[in-house]
Design a protein around this motif. Structure first.
Motif, PDB file in Angstrom:
ATOM      1  N   SER A 147     -19.725  -9.669  -1.295  1.00 11.91           N
ATOM      2  CA  SER A 147     -19.718 -10.620  -0.174  1.00 11.91           C
ATOM      3  C   SER A 147     -20.040 -12.028  -0.647  1.00 11.91           C
ATOM      4  O   SER A 147     -19.482 -13.006  -0.138  1.00 11.91           O
ATOM      5  CB  SER A 147     -20.725 -10.185   0.897  1.00 11.91           C
ATOM      6  OG  SER A 147     -22.043 -10.165   0.370  1.00 11.91           O
ATOM      7  N   GLN A 148     -20.919 -12.156  -1.655  1.00 10.03           N
ATOM      8  CA  GLN A 148     -21.230 -13.477  -2.189  1.00 10.03           C
ATOM      9  C   GLN A 148     -20.018 -14.071  -2.894  1.00 10.03           C
ATOM     10  O   GLN A 148     -19.716 -15.254  -2.750  1.00 10.03           O
ATOM     11  CB  GLN A 148     -22.411 -13.388  -3.160  1.00 10.03           C
ATOM     12  CG  GLN A 148     -23.759 -13.178  -2.498  1.00 10.03           C
ATOM     13  CD  GLN A 148     -24.869 -13.006  -3.510  1.00 10.03           C
ATOM     14  OE1 GLN A 148     -24.643 -12.465  -4.596  1.00 10.03           O
ATOM     15  NE2 GLN A 148     -26.072 -13.439  -3.173  1.00 10.03           N
ATOM     16  N   LEU A 149     -19.314 -13.240  -3.651  1.00  8.35           N
ATOM     17  CA  LEU A 149     -18.127 -13.734  -4.346  1.00  8.35           C
ATOM     18  C   LEU A 149     -17.055 -14.197  -3.357  1.00  8.35           C
ATOM     19  O   LEU A 149     -16.339 -15.164  -3.605  1.00  8.35           O
ATOM     20  CB  LEU A 149     -17.556 -12.643  -5.256  1.00  8.35           C
ATOM     21  CG  LEU A 149     -18.400 -12.262  -6.474  1.00  8.35           C
ATOM     22  CD1 LEU A 149     -17.708 -11.161  -7.263  1.00  8.35           C
ATOM     23  CD2 LEU A 149     -18.638 -13.467  -7.358  1.00  8.35           C
ATOM     24  N   ARG A 150     -16.959 -13.504  -2.232  1.00 11.53           N
ATOM     25  CA  ARG A 150     -15.949 -13.868  -1.241  1.00 11.53           C
ATOM     26  C   ARG A 150     -16.357 -15.118  -0.477  1.00 11.53           C
ATOM     27  O   ARG A 150     -15.505 -15.906  -0.060  1.00 11.53           O
ATOM     28  CB  ARG A 150     -15.711 -12.715  -0.265  1.00 11.53           C
ATOM     29  CG  ARG A 150     -15.139 -11.470  -0.918  1.00 11.53           C
ATOM     30  CD  ARG A 150     -14.795 -10.429   0.114  1.00 11.53           C
ATOM     31  NE  ARG A 150     -13.751 -10.891   1.034  1.00 11.53           N
ATOM     32  CZ  ARG A 150     -13.304 -10.184   2.062  1.00 11.53           C
ATOM     33  NH1 ARG A 150     -13.782  -8.988   2.302  1.00 11.53           N
ATOM     34  NH2 ARG A 150     -12.366 -10.679   2.836  1.00 11.53           N
ATOM     35  N   SER A 151     -17.670 -15.313  -0.282  1.00  7.04           N
ATOM     36  CA  SER A 151     -18.120 -16.446   0.530  1.00  7.04           C
ATOM     37  C   SER A 151     -18.274 -17.729  -0.268  1.00  7.04           C
ATOM     38  O   SER A 151     -18.202 -18.815   0.295  1.00  7.04           O
ATOM     39  CB  SER A 151     -19.453 -16.110   1.204  1.00  7.04           C
ATOM     40  OG  SER A 151     -20.486 -15.955   0.226  1.00  7.04           O
ATOM     41  N   LEU A 152     -18.484 -17.614  -1.582  1.00  5.05           N
ATOM     42  CA  LEU A 152     -18.666 -18.807  -2.403  1.00  5.05           C
ATOM     43  C   LEU A 152     -17.329 -19.208  -3.034  1.00  5.05           C
ATOM     44  O   LEU A 152     -16.625 -18.362  -3.587  1.00  5.05           O
ATOM     45  CB  LEU A 152     -19.708 -18.540  -3.499  1.00  5.05           C
ATOM     46  CG  LEU A 152     -21.139 -18.332  -2.996  1.00  5.05           C
ATOM     47  CD1 LEU A 152     -22.040 -17.863  -4.130  1.00  5.05           C
ATOM     48  CD2 LEU A 152     -21.693 -19.604  -2.380  1.00  5.05           C
ATOM     49  N   PRO A 153     -16.981 -20.479  -2.984  1.00  5.04           N
ATOM     50  CA  PRO A 153     -15.643 -20.932  -3.441  1.00  5.04           C
ATOM     51  C   PRO A 153     -15.552 -21.115  -4.947  1.00  5.04           C
ATOM     52  O   PRO A 153     -15.347 -22.225  -5.456  1.00  5.04           O
ATOM     53  CB  PRO A 153     -15.479 -22.267  -2.694  1.00  5.04           C
ATOM     54  CG  PRO A 153     -16.873 -22.791  -2.559  1.00  5.04           C
ATOM     55  CD  PRO A 153     -17.753 -21.579  -2.364  1.00  5.04           C
ATOM     56  N   PHE A 154     -15.667 -20.023  -5.701  1.00  4.92           N
ATOM     57  CA  PHE A 154     -15.520 -20.119  -7.151  1.00  4.92           C
ATOM     58  C   PHE A 154     -14.049 -20.227  -7.535  1.00  4.92           C
ATOM     59  O   PHE A 154     -13.162 -19.743  -6.828  1.00  4.92           O
ATOM     60  CB  PHE A 154     -16.140 -18.897  -7.842  1.00  4.92           C
ATOM     61  CG  PHE A 154     -17.635 -18.880  -7.808  1.00  4.92           C
ATOM     62  CD1 PHE A 154     -18.379 -19.803  -8.523  1.00  4.92           C
ATOM     63  CD2 PHE A 154     -18.316 -17.936  -7.052  1.00  4.92           C
ATOM     64  CE1 PHE A 154     -19.756 -19.788  -8.504  1.00  4.92           C
ATOM     65  CE2 PHE A 154     -19.704 -17.912  -7.009  1.00  4.92           C
ATOM     66  CZ  PHE A 154     -20.427 -18.839  -7.741  1.00  4.92           C
ATOM     67  N   ASP A 155     -13.812 -20.857  -8.683  1.00  4.05           N
ATOM     68  CA  ASP A 155     -12.457 -20.967  -9.213  1.00  4.05           C
ATOM     69  C   ASP A 155     -12.170 -19.929 -10.286  1.00  4.05           C
ATOM     70  O   ASP A 155     -11.011 -19.638 -10.581  1.00  4.05           O
ATOM     71  CB  ASP A 155     -12.246 -22.361  -9.823  1.00  4.05           C
ATOM     72  CG  ASP A 155     -12.272 -23.456  -8.783  1.00  4.05           C
ATOM     73  OD1 ASP A 155     -11.339 -23.506  -7.977  1.00  4.05           O
ATOM     74  OD2 ASP A 155     -13.230 -24.251  -8.779  1.00  4.05           O
ATOM     75  N   ARG A 156     -13.207 -19.368 -10.901  1.00  2.29           N
ATOM     76  CA  ARG A 156     -12.991 -18.479 -12.048  1.00  2.29           C
ATOM     77  C   ARG A 156     -14.226 -17.606 -12.256  1.00  2.29           C
ATOM     78  O   ARG A 156     -15.347 -17.994 -11.905  1.00  2.29           O
ATOM     79  CB  ARG A 156     -12.729 -19.322 -13.296  1.00  2.29           C
ATOM     80  CG  ARG A 156     -12.606 -18.549 -14.597  1.00  2.29           C
ATOM     81  CD  ARG A 156     -12.174 -19.474 -15.727  1.00  2.29           C
ATOM     82  NE  ARG A 156     -10.778 -19.907 -15.527  1.00  2.29           N
ATOM     83  CZ  ARG A 156      -9.726 -19.224 -15.913  1.00  2.29           C
ATOM     84  NH1 ARG A 156      -9.876 -18.063 -16.551  1.00  2.29           N
ATOM     85  NH2 ARG A 156      -8.510 -19.677 -15.705  1.00  2.29           N
ATOM     86  N   LEU A 157     -14.024 -16.419 -12.833  1.00  2.00           N
ATOM     87  CA  LEU A 157     -15.102 -15.540 -13.262  1.00  2.00           C
ATOM     88  C   LEU A 157     -15.099 -15.459 -14.784  1.00  2.00           C
ATOM     89  O   LEU A 157     -14.036 -15.387 -15.405  1.00  2.00           O
ATOM     90  CB  LEU A 157     -14.940 -14.123 -12.690  1.00  2.00           C
ATOM     91  CG  LEU A 157     -15.008 -13.934 -11.176  1.00  2.00           C
ATOM     92  CD1 LEU A 157     -14.832 -12.457 -10.832  1.00  2.00           C
ATOM     93  CD2 LEU A 157     -16.332 -14.439 -10.621  1.00  2.00           C
ATOM     94  N   LYS A 158     -16.297 -15.456 -15.379  1.00  7.27           N
ATOM     95  CA  LYS A 158     -16.408 -15.275 -16.827  1.00  7.27           C
ATOM     96  C   LYS A 158     -17.176 -13.985 -17.073  1.00  7.27           C
ATOM     97  O   LYS A 158     -18.332 -13.856 -16.659  1.00  7.27           O
ATOM     98  CB  LYS A 158     -17.121 -16.462 -17.467  1.00  7.27           C
ATOM     99  CG  LYS A 158     -16.364 -17.780 -17.347  1.00  7.27           C
ATOM    100  CD  LYS A 158     -16.983 -18.859 -18.228  1.00  7.27           C
ATOM    101  CE  LYS A 158     -16.716 -18.581 -19.689  1.00  7.27           C
ATOM    102  NZ  LYS A 158     -17.208 -19.678 -20.553  1.00  7.27           N
ATOM    103  N   ILE A 159     -16.523 -13.022 -17.722  1.00  7.53           N
ATOM    104  CA  ILE A 159     -17.166 -11.732 -18.003  1.00  7.53           C
ATOM    105  C   ILE A 159     -18.147 -11.910 -19.153  1.00  7.53           C
ATOM    106  O   ILE A 159     -17.816 -12.463 -20.209  1.00  7.53           O
ATOM    107  CB  ILE A 159     -16.122 -10.661 -18.357  1.00  7.53           C
ATOM    108  CG1 ILE A 159     -15.044 -10.575 -17.267  1.00  7.53           C
ATOM    109  CG2 ILE A 159     -16.787  -9.309 -18.535  1.00  7.53           C
ATOM    110  CD1 ILE A 159     -13.935  -9.600 -17.599  1.00  7.53           C
ATOM    111  N   ASP A 160     -19.349 -11.420 -18.968  1.00  5.30           N
ATOM    112  CA  ASP A 160     -20.386 -11.586 -19.983  1.00  5.30           C
ATOM    113  C   ASP A 160     -19.986 -10.910 -21.293  1.00  5.30           C
ATOM    114  O   ASP A 160     -19.375  -9.836 -21.312  1.00  5.30           O
ATOM    115  CB  ASP A 160     -21.698 -11.005 -19.478  1.00  5.30           C
ATOM    116  CG  ASP A 160     -22.846 -11.283 -20.429  1.00  5.30           C
ATOM    117  OD1 ASP A 160     -23.248 -12.445 -20.552  1.00  5.30           O
ATOM    118  OD2 ASP A 160     -23.327 -10.320 -21.067  1.00  5.30           O
TER     119      ASP A 160
END
Length: 563
Positions: free
Chosen positions: A446-459
């Motif tokens: 839900s946080q990922l959907r609500s926050l307007p990120f442009d990209r994910l970086k896998i650790d």
């Protein structure tokens, strides 16, 4: 406790001199009264018989001057006596007031414990009395963990109540002859005598203190959890014990060092002082001083790690990484100086200087190459961070759409409302925002959907498992699938060899970075690399680049968005 009251008798100072001067006035007044009494006896022996005979008509009136002298003598006696009583009463009150003032100067007004001054004096006296033998003294330094959060979340009155409760709980646990003082803030020190053959008694006391203080404190219906870190030092660890205040301060300092070691090891525990701890603390202090000095002298430099499109093997940009080129210690990695810079509150200044330099460096690259910058969680607590970053963009004339800000998942749990506001503000100006180290911070869908990120970086910890076995890639594959569902492109960190690279290529369209493509490089080596690949910025008319702060929707079609 006799030891706890010894120091209350000392320290008269100027008060004693005031008592001496008052006593001198007191004696003068009493002497005048006594002289008046003697004079009265002499005068009355002559005048009174004559007055009595005149009263009964057996003698003429007595000498008027002698009668007046007698009356004046009586008035002088009464006046002198009253003055003596008044001065004596004033002196008693003054003594009581100054004794109370000295008592208040020796205690902590909030908890009723001793304060730093009085405990240091008492501990110095005790150390002078304890010869080298079977008996010893333990100084126990106590510091509450995360006490600032108690004040921030519940108010300072709640914090005061916690301190009073902690002091009361410690006092109940102290054995006979023990002392406790509040040094200030949330710091306490206990002094406990013990037998050298049974130091376990002090261990038991420390465990009891941790267990007892860990019980919640109730304040206005709110349950406040408290833990403590404890450091212990023994008088047997002093080179000399007969130096009074000097020995006391040395013993308390050693206990402090052990307490800080306990905090570093995870808090809510205790440690005895050991000499290596002092060397470690000295090195830590040198690092702190070196970091402050290095920021001012420009010793922190941006290094750059390549970011590659895994499908085309094309260079797409660089991630800026901090390095400390210390004249004394050589090249220092960020894993050493970043946590310290965060703790001592200089991470913001350091980061802004590095970002400013990175903007100047990146302006010499091909305009299609992006610049990624990691942001500390400490910086994300600054409500003005977004404005500071945008101001840097304008000052250095750097296009906002080429900048990618990376924040970690841990930021989302501190103040998600502020984080959302910052991300929105930055993205509205064209800055891209990535969620870094994804998979390590327990962020929710839900946080990922609500926050307007442009990209994910896998650790990198997940990516590194790909080189061990194929089945270890299931989690990475799941993250990539989730990113596809959220329409969030993915960057994989920690690409270290061809095997990892092949596994990632089979999972989808990704960007990657890691030692497989080379180590992070300083700006001059990056320029040499880009020159070989013909990826340097081309001169433009007037050599001026406009900073693009147009609407975000207008920019999405121009092909400059970080992939």
């Amino acid at each position: 406790m006799a030891a706890g009251t010894k120091f209350q008798e000392s320290g008269h100072g100027s008060g004693s001199r005031r008592f001496t001067r008052s006593g001198e006035h007191d004696l003068v007044t009493l002497g005048i009264a006594l002289a008046a009494i003697i004079l009265f006896v002499g005068t009355a022996g002559v005048a009174l018989p004559a007055l009595v005979r005149a009263w009964f008509g057996n003698s003429p009136s007595p000498d008027l001057a002698l009668t007046n002298a007698l009356l004046l003598n009586i008035a002088l006696i009464l006046l002198g006596w009253n003055r003596y009583k008044a001065l004596n009463s004033e002196l008693v009150q003054r003594r009581q007031s100054e004794q109370e003032a000295r008592r208040l100067a020796d205690i902590d007004h909030l908890t009723g414990c001793h304060n730093r001054r009085s405990l240091t004096i008492a501990l110095g006296d005790l150390l002078d009395e304890y010869p080298r033998g079977d008996r010893a003294l333990a100084a126990i330094a106590v510091d509450l963990d995360n006490f600032k959060q108690v004040n921030d979340l519940n108010g300072h009155q709640a914090g005061d109540e916690v301190l009073r409760a902690v002091a009361a709980r410690i006092l109940k646990l102290l054995p006979e002859g023990g002392l406790v003082a509040r040094l200030g803030g949330d710091e306490f020190v206990c002094v406990v005598p013990y037998h050298q053959q049974v130091p376990d008694r002090i261990d038991q006391l420390a465990n009891q203190m941790i267990d007892t203080v860990a019980k919640p404190v109730q304040y206005e219906g709110v349950s406040i959890d408290v833990t403590m870190s404890i450091g212990i030092a023994s008088s047997t660890q002093l080179d000399e014990t007969g130096l009074g205040l000097v020995s006391a301060q040395k013993l308390m300092h050693k206990a402090d060092i052990a307490m800080y070691h306990a905090k570093k090891q995870g808090k809510n525990r205790f440690y005895w002082f050991e000499p290596p701890m002092e060397n470690e603390l000295r090195f830590r202090n040198e690092l702190e001083a070196g970091i402050r000095r290095g920021i001012a002298l420009g010793e922190f430099r941006p290094y750059y790690e390549q970011q590659i499109d895994l499908e085309t093997s094309q260079l797409t940009g660089f991630e800026m990484l901090a390095r400390w080129e210390s004249p004394e210690m050589g090249m220092v990695g960020p894993d050493i100086f970043i946590p310290i810079a965060e703790e001592i509150g200089v991470i913001g200044d350091m980061s802004e200087r590095l970002i400013a330099q990175a903007f100047e460096d990146a302006k010499q690259w091909d305009p299609n190459l992006t610049l990624s910058v990691n942001i500390s969680p400490v910086q994300m607590r600054d409500p003005w961070f977004a404005q500071k970053l945008l101001k840097l963009l304008v000052k250095h004339n750097f296009p906002a759409h080429r900048l990618d800000i990376e924040i970690t998942e841990s930021c989302l749990h501190e103040n998600i409302g502020m984080v959302r506001s910052m991300i929105t503000s930055l993205r509205n100006q064209g800055v891209h925002v990535s969620l870094d180290d994804f998979g390590t911070g327990y962020s929710s869908l839900s946080q990922l959907r609500s926050l307007p990120f442009d990209r994910l970086k896998i650790d990198r910890s997940f990516i590194s498992e790909l080189k061990e076995d194929e089945h270890n890639g299931k989690l990475v594959d799941a993250i990539i699938s989730m990113g596809d569902g959220l329409k969030l492109p993915i960057t994989a960190e920690g690409v270290e060899n061809e095997k990892v690279l092949d596994a990632l290529r089979r999972m989808g369209k990704l960007k990657g970075q890691g030692y497989h493509y080379g180590r992070p490089e300083p700006a001059d080596q990056v320029l040499a690399r880009l020159e070989r690949q013909d990826l340097l910025a081309k001169p433009t008319a007037g050599n001026v680049t406009e900073v693009d702060f147009g609407s975000r929707d207008d920019r999405r079609g121009n092909g400059t968005k970080a992939g």
